[in-house]
Design a protein around this motif. Structure first.
Motif, short mmCIF file in Angstrom:
data_model
loop_
_atom_site.label_atom_id
_atom_site.label_comp_id
_atom_site.label_asym_id
_atom_site.label_seq_id
_atom_site.Cartn_x
_atom_site.Cartn_y
_atom_site.Cartn_z
N GLN A 142 0.81 -1.22 0.00
CA GLN A 142 0.00 0.00 0.00
C GLN A 142 0.85 1.27 0.00
OE1 GLN A 142 -0.66 -2.52 2.42
NE2 GLN A 142 -2.07 -3.41 0.94
N GLY A 143 2.17 1.15 0.07
CA GLY A 143 3.02 2.33 0.08
C GLY A 143 3.95 2.33 1.27
N GLN A 164 -2.15 5.49 3.95
CA GLN A 164 -3.56 5.30 3.59
C GLN A 164 -4.37 4.84 4.80
OE1 GLN A 164 -0.96 4.17 1.96
NE2 GLN A 164 -1.13 4.64 -0.23
N GLU A 165 -3.79 3.91 5.57
CA GLU A 165 -4.46 3.44 6.79
C GLU A 165 -4.62 4.58 7.79
OE1 GLU A 165 -3.17 -1.24 7.17
OE2 GLU A 165 -1.69 0.30 7.68
N ILE A 170 -8.04 8.50 10.80
CA ILE A 170 -8.33 9.89 11.18
C ILE A 170 -9.73 10.29 10.72
CG2 ILE A 170 -7.68 12.30 10.78
CD1 ILE A 170 -4.76 11.32 10.72
N ARG A 171 -10.10 9.90 9.50
CA ARG A 171 -11.44 10.23 9.00
C ARG A 171 -12.53 9.55 9.84
NH1 ARG A 171 -9.25 9.10 3.87
NH2 ARG A 171 -10.40 7.13 3.85
N THR A 172 -12.22 8.35 10.33
CA THR A 172 -13.21 7.58 11.08
C THR A 172 -13.39 8.09 12.50
OG1 THR A 172 -12.69 5.60 9.78
CG2 THR A 172 -13.83 5.26 11.88
N TYR A 173 -12.28 8.47 13.13
CA TYR A 173 -12.33 8.76 14.57
C TYR A 173 -12.24 10.24 14.92
CZ TYR A 173 -11.87 3.77 15.39
OH TYR A 173 -12.09 2.42 15.42
N MET A 174 -11.96 11.10 13.95
CA MET A 174 -11.82 12.53 14.25
C MET A 174 -12.63 13.36 13.26
SD MET A 174 -7.74 12.66 15.25
CE MET A 174 -7.91 13.96 16.48
#
Length: 250
Positions: A142-143, A164-165, A170-174
């Motif tokens: 994945q990089g 990516q993870e 961050i998008r999910t929890y913040m």
């Protein structure tokens, strides 16, 4: 600290560019073209960063030696020996100071020289490998993997995180303002969130517990003491013995 810097820069503790000199130990920057007054003396950017390192960190060798053994690969007795060697002590003096035989000091010297040879060979091998394959060992499908913060208290697969993870966590929890919606249960996700929270703290200043609480309460009012505790446990922050002063751990 950025462990991807050149060895020469890591050894002296700062990096230079056309516009600035930056301390690698805490991130403080000094602009070229400015004159800095420190200890009653005037310095350009290069002199100022060297003076800063002496004042704030003592010396780079001690700072590097005091990194976790998981990063340095140096045992506690080797660390003590290197510290005494840096003071210019002879084998006999070191032996008396450490309470060991002089032959043991010589044996440790030999092991350290062998370790240096191995490190040089390993670096050369990795550079040759990267040139040949055009792939860094730190890459996954994945990089590139995320860097482990220098003061991490443990090193295991919980740090195996791709950018990516990280973005997904961050998008999910913040939310978009940096507030924590909920604290993740998985260790890997905790590290991502804690690292993001650390962006609210400056490395070159001290915080009282009241200041820490005020900042963390804005981020996670539901249970900010838990966040504070994890920042200490995971090696992101240091706390004085009486709990009155907090610092970003370098």
């Amino acid at each position: 600290m950025d462990w991807n810097m050149e060895i020469e820069d890591l050894a002296k503790g700062y990096a230079e560019s056309e516009t600035q000199c930056a301390c690698l130990l805490c991130g403080k920057q000094f602009e070229r073209g400015r004159i800095y007054e420190m200890d009653g003396e005037l310095y350009d950017a290069g002199g100022a960063v060297r003076c800063h390192i002496r004042q704030r960190h003592g010396n780079t060798a001690d700072f590097l030696l005091n990194q976790p053994a998981s990063l340095t690969g140096v045992t506690e007795i080797q660390k003590q020996l290197l510290q005494l060697l840096s003071r210019g002590m002879e084998d006999g003096e070191i032996a008396r100071s450490m309470g060991i035989a002089q032959s043991t000091v010589r044996n440790h010297r030999f092991k350290l020289r062998e370790k240096e040879k191995q490190a040089r060979l390993f670096l050369a091998m990795m550079e040759a490998l990267e040139k040949k394959t055009q792939n860094a060992v730190g890459k996954s499908d994945q990089g590139m993997m995320e860097e482990v913060h220098a003061s991490a208290t443990m090193l295991d697969d919980r740090y195996s995180i791709t950018p990516q993870e990280r973005e997904k966590v961050i998008r999910t929890y913040m939310d978009e303002n940096g507030a924590l919606l909920r604290f993740p249960a998985r260790e890997k996700k905790k590290i991502v969130v804690l690292r993001e929270i650390m962006k609210n703290f400056k490395p070159d200043r001290e915080y009282s517990e009241k200041e820490i609480n005020r900042i963390l309460e804005r981020i996670y009012a539901q249970d900010y003491p838990t966040i504070r505790r994890y920042l200490i446990e995971y090696g992101f922050m240091d706390r004085s013995k009486d709990g009155s002063v907090y610092r970003v751990k370098e």
